[in-house]
Design a protein around this motif. Structure first.
Motif, PDB file in Angstrom:
ATOM      1  N   GLN A 339      46.281  26.680  32.452  1.00 20.23           N
ATOM      2  CA  GLN A 339      45.816  25.732  31.435  1.00 20.23           C
ATOM      3  C   GLN A 339      44.799  24.759  32.035  1.00 20.23           C
ATOM      4  OE1 GLN A 339      48.986  23.938  28.973  1.00 20.23           O
ATOM      5  NE2 GLN A 339      50.334  25.591  29.654  1.00 20.23           N
ATOM      6  N   ILE A 340      45.064  24.336  33.263  1.00 18.89           N
ATOM      7  CA  ILE A 340      44.114  23.458  33.956  1.00 18.89           C
ATOM      8  C   ILE A 340      42.785  24.178  34.161  1.00 18.89           C
ATOM      9  CG2 ILE A 340      43.603  22.416  36.217  1.00 18.89           C
ATOM     10  CD1 ILE A 340      46.533  21.520  36.311  1.00 18.89           C
ATOM     11  N   ASP A 341      42.842  25.441  34.569  1.00 18.42           N
ATOM     12  CA  ASP A 341      41.615  26.212  34.781  1.00 18.42           C
ATOM     13  C   ASP A 341      40.754  26.233  33.518  1.00 18.42           C
ATOM     14  OD1 ASP A 341      42.206  26.849  37.419  1.00 18.42           O
ATOM     15  OD2 ASP A 341      43.256  28.695  36.882  1.00 18.42           O
ATOM     16  N   GLN A 342      41.390  26.456  32.382  1.00 19.39           N
ATOM     17  CA  GLN A 342      40.642  26.535  31.127  1.00 19.39           C
ATOM     18  C   GLN A 342      40.014  25.186  30.766  1.00 19.39           C
ATOM     19  OE1 GLN A 342      39.975  29.446  29.590  1.00 19.39           O
ATOM     20  NE2 GLN A 342      41.090  30.321  31.330  1.00 19.39           N
ATOM     21  N   LEU A 350      31.085  25.969  30.750  1.00 20.89           N
ATOM     22  CA  LEU A 350      30.847  27.370  31.079  1.00 20.89           C
ATOM     23  C   LEU A 350      30.996  28.245  29.838  1.00 20.89           C
ATOM     24  CD1 LEU A 350      32.459  28.105  34.554  1.00 20.89           C
ATOM     25  CD2 LEU A 350      30.267  27.061  33.995  1.00 20.89           C
ATOM     26  N   THR A 351      30.178  29.264  29.750  1.00 18.79           N
ATOM     27  CA  THR A 351      30.261  30.217  28.649  1.00 18.79           C
ATOM     28  C   THR A 351      31.383  31.216  28.920  1.00 18.79           C
ATOM     29  OG1 THR A 351      28.729  31.773  29.676  1.00 18.79           O
ATOM     30  CG2 THR A 351      27.774  30.014  28.315  1.00 18.79           C
ATOM     31  N   ASP A 352      31.757  31.979  27.897  1.00 20.69           N
ATOM     32  CA  ASP A 352      32.794  33.001  28.071  1.00 20.69           C
ATOM     33  C   ASP A 352      32.383  34.013  29.135  1.00 20.69           C
ATOM     34  OD1 ASP A 352      34.316  31.790  26.148  1.00 20.69           O
ATOM     35  OD2 ASP A 352      33.726  33.153  24.530  1.00 20.69           O
ATOM     36  N   ILE A 355      32.784  32.462  32.570  1.00 22.96           N
ATOM     37  CA  ILE A 355      34.207  32.380  32.917  1.00 22.96           C
ATOM     38  C   ILE A 355      34.720  33.739  33.379  1.00 22.96           C
ATOM     39  CG2 ILE A 355      36.533  31.999  31.993  1.00 22.96           C
ATOM     40  CD1 ILE A 355      35.275  29.883  30.128  1.00 22.96           C
ATOM     41  N   LYS A 356      34.306  34.799  32.695  1.00 22.40           N
ATOM     42  CA  LYS A 356      34.724  36.147  33.087  1.00 22.40           C
ATOM     43  C   LYS A 356      34.268  36.468  34.504  1.00 22.40           C
ATOM     44  CE  LYS A 356      34.859  38.199  28.450  1.00 22.40           C
ATOM     45  NZ  LYS A 356      34.206  39.163  27.525  1.00 22.40           N
ATOM     46  N   ARG A 357      33.073  36.034  34.851  1.00 25.77           N
ATOM     47  CA  ARG A 357      32.572  36.290  36.201  1.00 25.77           C
ATOM     48  C   ARG A 357      33.412  35.576  37.253  1.00 25.77           C
ATOM     49  NH1 ARG A 357      26.584  34.706  34.788  1.00 25.77           N
ATOM     50  NH2 ARG A 357      26.465  34.165  37.001  1.00 25.77           N
ATOM     51  N   LYS A 361      35.963  37.439  40.068  1.00 27.94           N
ATOM     52  CA  LYS A 361      35.864  37.227  41.511  1.00 27.94           C
ATOM     53  C   LYS A 361      37.181  36.747  42.109  1.00 27.94           C
ATOM     54  CE  LYS A 361      30.906  36.165  41.592  1.00 27.94           C
ATOM     55  NZ  LYS A 361      30.515  37.187  42.573  1.00 27.94           N
ATOM     56  N   LEU A 362      37.984  36.091  41.295  1.00 28.36           N
ATOM     57  CA  LEU A 362      39.239  35.528  41.793  1.00 28.36           C
ATOM     58  C   LEU A 362      40.452  36.226  41.186  1.00 28.36           C
ATOM     59  CD1 LEU A 362      38.311  31.742  41.672  1.00 28.36           C
ATOM     60  CD2 LEU A 362      38.680  33.105  43.715  1.00 28.36           C
ATOM     61  N   LYS A 363      40.300  37.467  40.799  1.00 32.11           N
ATOM     62  CA  LYS A 363      41.382  38.160  40.095  1.00 32.11           C
ATOM     63  C   LYS A 363      42.643  38.297  40.941  1.00 32.11           C
ATOM     64  CE  LYS A 363      39.572  42.744  41.352  1.00 32.11           C
ATOM     65  NZ  LYS A 363      39.080  44.029  40.822  1.00 32.11           N
ATOM     66  N   ASN A 364      42.485  38.262  42.263  1.00 29.30           N
ATOM     67  CA  ASN A 364      43.662  38.369  43.123  1.00 29.30           C
ATOM     68  C   ASN A 364      44.178  37.014  43.579  1.00 29.30           C
ATOM     69  OD1 ASN A 364      43.667  41.219  43.100  1.00 29.30           O
ATOM     70  ND2 ASN A 364      42.051  41.238  44.656  1.00 29.30           N
TER      71      ASN A 364
END
Length: 366
Positions: A339-342, A350-352, A355-357, A361-364
């Motif tokens: 929730q903090i990240d969002q 930031l655009t959607d 944010i996806k990018r 990059k931090l998926k792990n």
């Protein structure tokens, strides 16, 4: 239009083109040529020094520029940024509860015991710092400034036999304990020990900011590539493997807001991409030099509240003694962190797609 063509080409380069060659370097060169063509298409302008000193890739420069445009460098906030104590010999100055009690029990009078207890402070090491919280290992620092107990006498310049005499007389139990280490303490930094300062004192004692240790603070260790920032509401001294952020003025209530932003995925990614491991003379990760430049949006107190409330919820859970043994509590913290990240993404507009990018990059990252 040109923008959509750019986005299409970027997505194709990023996700749909793969190269195979006997010489792996040829594949990397081909990748670079494609990205360079993309830069030319969009008409990016960038300074050579940015590419030399940082490791931002071309496709991320737009996010970087947006973050820096919206945020204010941390050093321009009303904060102080300092590092912890350098003992020069931890074995003598860092003690556990058993040793602390032994020193106190050897005091001859109740007055001596109170004096001695007052200069034995709880201390944290780099390994004690977690994300949002700390885990005290039950260790203490014997805090002895140069020329102690005459450390407030500005006339003393260099080692003082008078100071040692006073120390031995007023703190005999502590003096006797440190005397066991005198030979090794005297061998610390021979250019200074017993020249600039006495053998029984700390090598660096934060002379200009020792009172900052008694304030609430944000702390981090610069050599942890996971960039964990923790909140300390209590008096706690730190070793020099830890840096701290403290408010300049009483009444400043933005530390928990800063903590939320600093621990967000976006800022972790910003630090990561701005770290060039080839640089010499600075920590490879979260040095003071790097952290004080982080661009943090200055927003009204009212708008900080949603982030502060989430931080309070996280601290309530992480401060529980059973937190590290409770996956359910850890999962709740992860939910609050998301929730903090969002909210932080929104702070930087930031655009959607951007944010996806970041998320990709931090998926792990956890």
């Amino acid at each position: 239009d040109n923008f959509n063509l750019y986005q299409l080409k970027k997505e194709a380069i990023e996700n749909s083109i793969y190269g195979v060659d006997i010489d792996i370097g040829a594949v990397e060169i081909a990748k670079l040529r494609l990205w360079l063509s993309l830069v030319v298409d969009k008409g990016f302008e960038f300074q050579q020094e940015k590419l030399l000193s940082e490791v931002w890739t071309f496709e991320d420069l737009d996010i970087k520029e947006k973050i820096e445009k919206i945020g204010t460098p941390l050093k321009d906030w009303d904060v102080n940024i300092n590092y912890g104590i350098k003992t020069g010999f931890n074995e003598a100055f860092i003690i556990d509860e058993k040793t602390r009690q032994k020193i106190l029990n050897n005091c001859k009078t109740e007055e001596e015991k109170k004096r001695t207890e007052a200069i034995i402070k709880p201390v944290l090491r780099g390994r004690d710092i977690k994300r949002y919280y700390y885990k005290w290992a039950g260790l203490y620092l014997i805090y002895i400034p140069w020329h102690f107990p005459l450390h407030k006498d500005k006339k003393i310049n260099g080692v003082s036999m008078k100071a040692e005499y006073k120390f031995k007389k007023i703190y005999p139990s502590l003096y006797n304990y440190l005397f066991l280490y005198k030979d090794r303490l005297s061998k610390r930094n021979k250019a200074e020990t017993n020249i600039r300062y006495e053998w029984y004192v700390l090598q660096r004692y934060a002379s200009d900011y020792y009172d900052e240790f008694e304030k609430e603070k944000i702390v981090w260790t610069p050599v942890d590539s996971e960039y964990k920032f923790a909140y300390l509401p209590i008096e706690a001294y730190l070793l020099n493997s830890i840096f701290m952020i403290t408010p300049k003025y009483e009444g400043n209530k933005f530390l928990k807001y800063l903590l939320a932003v600093l621990n967000s995925k976006l800022i972790r990614q910003y630090i990561t991409l701005g770290t060039n491991l080839s640089r010499e003379g600075v920590y490879a990760y979260g040095s003071k030099e790097k952290i004080e430049k982080l661009p943090i949006p200055k927003i009204p107190e009212e708008k900080q509240k949603p982030l502060i409330e989430l931080v309070d919820k996280i601290l309530e859970l992480t401060n529980r003694e059973d937190y590290e043994y409770r996956p359910d509590l850890q999962e709740k913290v992860q939910q609050y962190s998301k929730q903090i990240d969002q909210l932080v993404y929104k702070l930087y507009n930031l655009t959607d797609e951007e944010i996806k990018r970041i998320e990709r990059k931090l998926k792990n990252d956890k």
